[in-house]
Design an enzyme around this catalytic site. Structure first.
Site, short mmCIF file in Angstrom:
data_model
loop_
_atom_site.label_atom_id
_atom_site.label_comp_id
_atom_site.label_asym_id
_atom_site.label_seq_id
_atom_site.Cartn_x
_atom_site.Cartn_y
_atom_site.Cartn_z
N LYS A 1 0.87 -1.18 0.00
CA LYS A 1 0.00 0.00 0.00
C LYS A 1 0.90 1.23 0.00
O LYS A 1 1.94 1.24 0.69
CB LYS A 1 -0.88 -0.04 1.25
CG LYS A 1 -1.88 1.11 1.36
CD LYS A 1 -2.76 0.96 2.60
CE LYS A 1 -3.82 2.05 2.71
NZ LYS A 1 -4.67 1.90 3.90
N SER B 1 -9.64 2.07 2.97
CA SER B 1 -8.77 2.82 2.11
C SER B 1 -7.74 1.98 1.35
O SER B 1 -7.13 2.47 0.41
CB SER B 1 -8.02 3.87 2.94
OG SER B 1 -7.17 3.24 3.89
N SER C 1 -9.84 -0.41 7.14
CA SER C 1 -9.29 -0.32 5.78
C SER C 1 -8.62 -1.56 5.23
O SER C 1 -8.28 -1.59 4.06
CB SER C 1 -8.33 0.85 5.69
OG SER C 1 -9.06 2.04 5.57
N1 GLN Z 1 -13.12 4.39 6.59
C1 GLN Z 1 -12.41 4.78 7.77
C2 GLN Z 1 -11.95 6.21 7.66
O1 GLN Z 1 -12.21 6.79 6.67
C3 GLN Z 1 -11.25 3.85 8.04
C4 GLN Z 1 -10.06 4.14 7.22
C5 GLN Z 1 -8.89 3.30 7.60
O2 GLN Z 1 -9.03 2.27 8.25
N2 GLN Z 1 -7.72 3.77 7.21
O3 GLN Z 1 -11.34 6.74 8.50
#
Ligand code: GLN
Length: 496
Positions: free
Chosen positions: A78, A153, A177
């Site tokens: 990532k 994400s 994410s």
């Molecule tokens: N969807 C969550 C956020 O927007 C989690 C994102 C994540 O785990 N990086 O913060």
């Protein structure tokens, strides 16, 4: 259809070990697939030359007798992990063209284990998002259905694994994410206990929640990758001293004392009443319940539990995470690294213009929210209250684990939605309702493929979430692997 990339990581490792394939062949085949599937938008950077060089080295090392766990196996990172030999952007214009002088610990560890990194995967800007539509470099498409989001994400990593562009990838999970994109793309993902993987060199979003993990086709493959990622790191103050077991050892065996026909006998799986409540799509509930029946067939006992405060997790998380983000992202000021505006008259304007130009709308929204809840007048009313609720959510889990060994439920209330469908930020936040509780409690959690939606959604995967007590990764992976021995959802592949 090329044969090697169709195989999972475990089978690819076997092919290398038995001399049926070379790392150069394996890497070359995956690179060709990445090129063919560029329209998915899964990668932000591909390093073909560097990967082939590393593959040649891996082949030479193997010929010389080396046999590290992931020797010569392709994977992707990532783009939130800094890498010395490739750019790192965290999906933000702020870091376009940025090159780190060092490797993240997770990157270094996987390299030491012999893995060959093919490139960096697309992601929501600074890991903020649930659909990968917040990337400054364009969205990622779901390999199962090009109209659908891949989740976020870590959407690039999930799409890359699902489309067989790499057999495994790293991800990070702050509030879901790893698990949610894994669910939306029909792959397996594990977020370990907070502190198990080093955060050094992982660009910070919300430091008290951020955790690295593995995304792959199966629990076995996740175990292979995770084993190489974990370990104490003196450069991360929240890194824990915890000897990492070989997570693949014992996966095939039944639980102690259990009959091989009922390998999960004695395992109590708690089903939180709150996670099967209003708002959960019927098609998701049905798939999850079918997977739970499979677990029961394997000997597990399903017990009803309660996590009464988990319903407050969206409210608590969307105060705490932006608060930490507003602090973490203050380092992007145009001075030391990242984007610097060309037009400004004084220092204050240089900061303001650089940040206005470098950050996207969702990141700005969170910085504003975070600065607000931390401000003198609102700290007690919001931030402190959210911290207290976080503690209560964690306590609910501890109490629940008194009567069960694992907790199970959906990963998300729906299957993947369409690109552009959730324009309202709040609608995105609410979709995190099932992943946030384990994040706030720092617990290890997994997403395991559990079927598909219905009708129009027949090609949109559903994930089963499993949560374990702290450091219960081995138990989690064991249950997931036993489920995967008995089912074939994880073997399904999107049409090429
Ligand atoms: N969807 C969550 C956020 O927007 C989690 C994102 C994540 O785990 N990086 O913060």
């Amino acid at each position: 259809m090329s044969a090697l990339a169709e195989q999972d990581l475990r089978a690819q490792a076997r092919a290398l070990r038995e001399g049926r394939a070379s790392s150069v062949e394996l890497v070359g085949e995956h690179l060709a697939r990445i090129e063919r599937q560029a329209a998915l938008g899964a990668f932000l950077h591909v390093d073909a030359e560097g990967a082939l060089r590393a593959a040649r080295e891996a082949d030479a090392a193997r010929a010389g007798g080396a046999a590290s766990a992931l020797l010569g196996l392709p994977l992707a990172h990532k783009d939130v992990f800094v890498t010395r030999d490739m750019p790192t952007t965290a999906g933000s214009r702020m870091l376009a063209g940025y090159r780190s002088p060092f490797d993240a610990t997770v990157v270094a560890r996987l390299r030491e284990a012999g893995a060959v990194c093919l490139g960096k995967t697309n992601m929501d800007e600074f890991a903020m998002g649930s659909s990968n539509e917040n990337s400054a470099f364009g969205p990622v498409r779901n390999p199962w259905d090009a109209r659908a989001v891949p989740g976020g994400s870590s959407g690039g990593s999930a799409a890359a694994v699902a489309a067989r562009l790499v057999p495994a990838a790293t991800g990070t999970d702050t509030g879901g994410s790893i698990r949610q994109p894994a669910a939306f793309c029909g792959i397996t993902g594990i977020k370990p206990t907070y502190g198990l993987c080093s955060r050094y060199g992982m660009i910070a979003y919300a430091s008290s929640l951020d955790q690295a993990g593995a995304m792959a086709r199966s629990a076995w493959d996740c175990a292979m990758v995770l084993g190489a990622m974990v370990g104490f790191d003196p450069r991360d103050s929240t890194s824990v001293q915890h000897a990492a077991p070989d997570y693949t050892a014992g996966l095939d065996a039944p639980r102690e004392g259990a009959d091989p026909a009922r390998p999960l006998a004695g395992l109590r799986i708690g089903l939180p009443r709150e996670w099967f409540a209003q708002g959960l799509a019927d098609e998701v509930e049905q798939a999850v319940r079918e997977a739970l029946e499979q677990l029961r067939g394997l000997g597990a006992q399903l017990v009803d539990i309660e996590l009464p405060r988990s319903t407050l997790s969206v409210a608590a998380y969307y105060i705490l995470a932006p608060a930490e983000a507003s602090s973490n992202l203050s380092r992007f000021d145009g001075v030391r690294y990242g984007h610097r505006a060309e037009q400004y008259t004084d220092l204050a304007e240089m900061y303001a213009n650089s940040r206005a130009e470098g950050f996207g709308p969702e990141v700005k929204r969170r910085i504003l929210t975070g600065a607000y809840v931390l401000s003198h007048g609102y700290y007690d009313a919001y931030y402190l209250q959210a911290q207290k609720i976080r503690r209560l959510i964690a306590r609910d889990f501890l109490a629940a684990f008194g009567s069960c060994d694992l907790i199970a439920g959906p990963v998300a209330p729906t299957v993947a939605w369409n690109l552009g469908e959730k324009a309202d930020p709040l609608a995105n936040y609410l979709a995190d309702v099932h992943t946030l509780p384990a994040s706030l409690a720092g617990l290890p959690a997994m997403s395991v493929p559990a079927g598909f939606g219905r009708g129009e959604h027949a090609r949109r995967p559903v994930g089963l979430q499993l949560v374990a007590p702290h450091f219960g990764e081995a138990r989690l992976l064991h249950a997931a692997h036993q489920l995967q021995r008995a089912t074939d959802w994880h073997l399904r592949a999107p049409a090429p």
